[in-house]
Design an enzyme around this catalytic site. Structure first.
Site: not given
Ligand SMILES: *Cc1c(COP(=O)(O)O)cnc(C)c1O
Length: 360
Positions: A102, A172, A196
């Site tokens: 990521w 993030d 998530k």
């Molecule tokens: C799932 C995830 C993403 C991507 O998320 P989207 O909502 O599909 O754009 C980015 N960063 C992390 C840490 C993730 O777990």
């Protein structure tokens, strides 16, 4: 009705109570005669839902008043672009910490907008650890420092908050927001996709310090300017109304459970059960440095990868699904977010023990 234990990394398990409440309110939300899906986002019913969701999130994370909370779309992936577009503010470059899949995506996108200084990287050991603060080479002139507190794919989680001085820290938090208390004041901006640990896909939460808004790059689309959304209470255009409603139910559920401090305790206990099982049996292995193991996403390998398919098959027979590891890592991955009950974790550990006893 049979519910499985869903170990998916995302979209992920939601609390059963929340789903039941959403079902209960599906056709007629609290006497309105409508589903939340059918409501005008400008009507008093939905405005109340959105305001309550924001107030509950603010309470759960003790978000200071000089921070805006935005309900956006586009996923964390859109934030990979929105962050540099809004936070460069005339500065030349940004610092990024490269901890895995990521972080790499965030870096790649940022490079479209500015030179990126890799302040630290875990690439030397195949992204199996969180680089120590002492190894970070921060640029004091950077516009911001971006890191990924929980690498959802690699299963690496920072158990500490980086110090970046006066340079805003950007995180993030897609896969570990609300899993533990955080001191929001240490961050300039936090973003997270909802799917998530918060609710359905389609909603992205951004928490940002107000003084960082208002100077986007020239040419930034209106929709990509944080201030557009802050000024309009996240209703500049039609927001993802149903996703906001369900996330709001999850926030209420979290409050009933005792908030993020209580959640953290439970998450520590759940993660310990799985990691103890991995460590107790030679049959299983974990590539991640012990002190950086994620409480949310637990990747593990079987000694003999030829048994992977059989393990997954027996898991399915016991109602344990989505345990296959990410294609870039292989093996297994158990995502055990807030909504995964302890019983699900116990069932997984039971399978691990039985499977190792028969095949080890
Ligand atoms: C799932 C995830 C993403 C991507 O998320 P989207 O909502 O599909 O754009 C980015 N960063 C992390 C840490 C993730 O777990």
């Amino acid at each position: 009705m049979t519910r499985v234990f869903n170990f998916s990394a995302g979209p992920a398990v939601l609390p059963e109570e929340v789903l039941a409440q959403a079902r209960e309110e599906m056709l007629d939300w609290r006497g309105s005669g409508m589903s939340v899906m059918e409501m005008s986002h400008r009507g008093k019913e939905f405005i109340a839902i959105a305001q309550q969701a924001e107030a509950d999130l603010r309470e759960l994370l003790s978000i200071p008043t000089n921070y805006s909370v935005l309900f956006l779309q586009g996923g964390a992936t859109a934030q990979f672009a929105m962050v540099p577009m809004n936070l460069l503010r005339g500065r030349k470059s940004a610092d990024y910490v490269n901890t895995g899949e990521w972080a790499k995506k965030a870096i790649k996108e940022a490079k479209k907008f500015c030179p990126v200084n890799i302040a630290a990287s875990a690439e030397d050991r195949n992204f199996t650890y969180a680089p120590k603060q002492a190894a970070w080479k921060l640029d004091p002139g950077a516009a911001y420092v971006h890191y990924t507190p929980n690498e959802t794919i690699g299963g690496v989680e920072f158990q500490w908050v980086p110090e970046t001085g006066d340079v805003p820290l950007v995180a993030d938090m897609s896969s570990n927001i609300l899993s533990r208390p955080v001191d929001i004041s240490k961050y300039g901006l936090i973003y997270a996709g909802a799917q998530k640990n918060m609710g359905p896909a389609g909603l992205t939460i951004v928490i940002l310090r107000e003084d960082l808004m208002g100077a986007p790059l020239p040419g930034t689309p209106t929709m990509f300017d944080y201030k557009t959304h802050a000024d309009a209470d996240s209703m500049y255009n039609t927001p993802p109304t149903y996703a906001i409603y369900v996330a709001g139910l999850v926030f209420q559920w979290l409050k009933r459970k005792g908030g993020v401090a209580a959640m953290e305790k439970e998450n520590i206990a759940k993660a310990a059960l799985v990691y103890d099982a991995i460590d107790a049996m030679d049959f299983y292995g974990s590539p991640v440095a012990k002190e950086d193991r994620s409480r949310m996403n637990v990747p593990f390998t079987l000694q003999d990868a030829a048994l992977d398919d059989e393990f997954l098959k027996q898991a399915r027979q016991r109602g344990l699904i989505q345990l296959k590891g990410h294609r870039s890592v292989g093996g297994m991955r158990a995502s055990i977010y807030n909504a995964m009950p302890m019983d699900g974790v116990r069932a997984l550990v039971g399978l691990m023990k039985d499977f190792a006893a028969k095949n080890g």
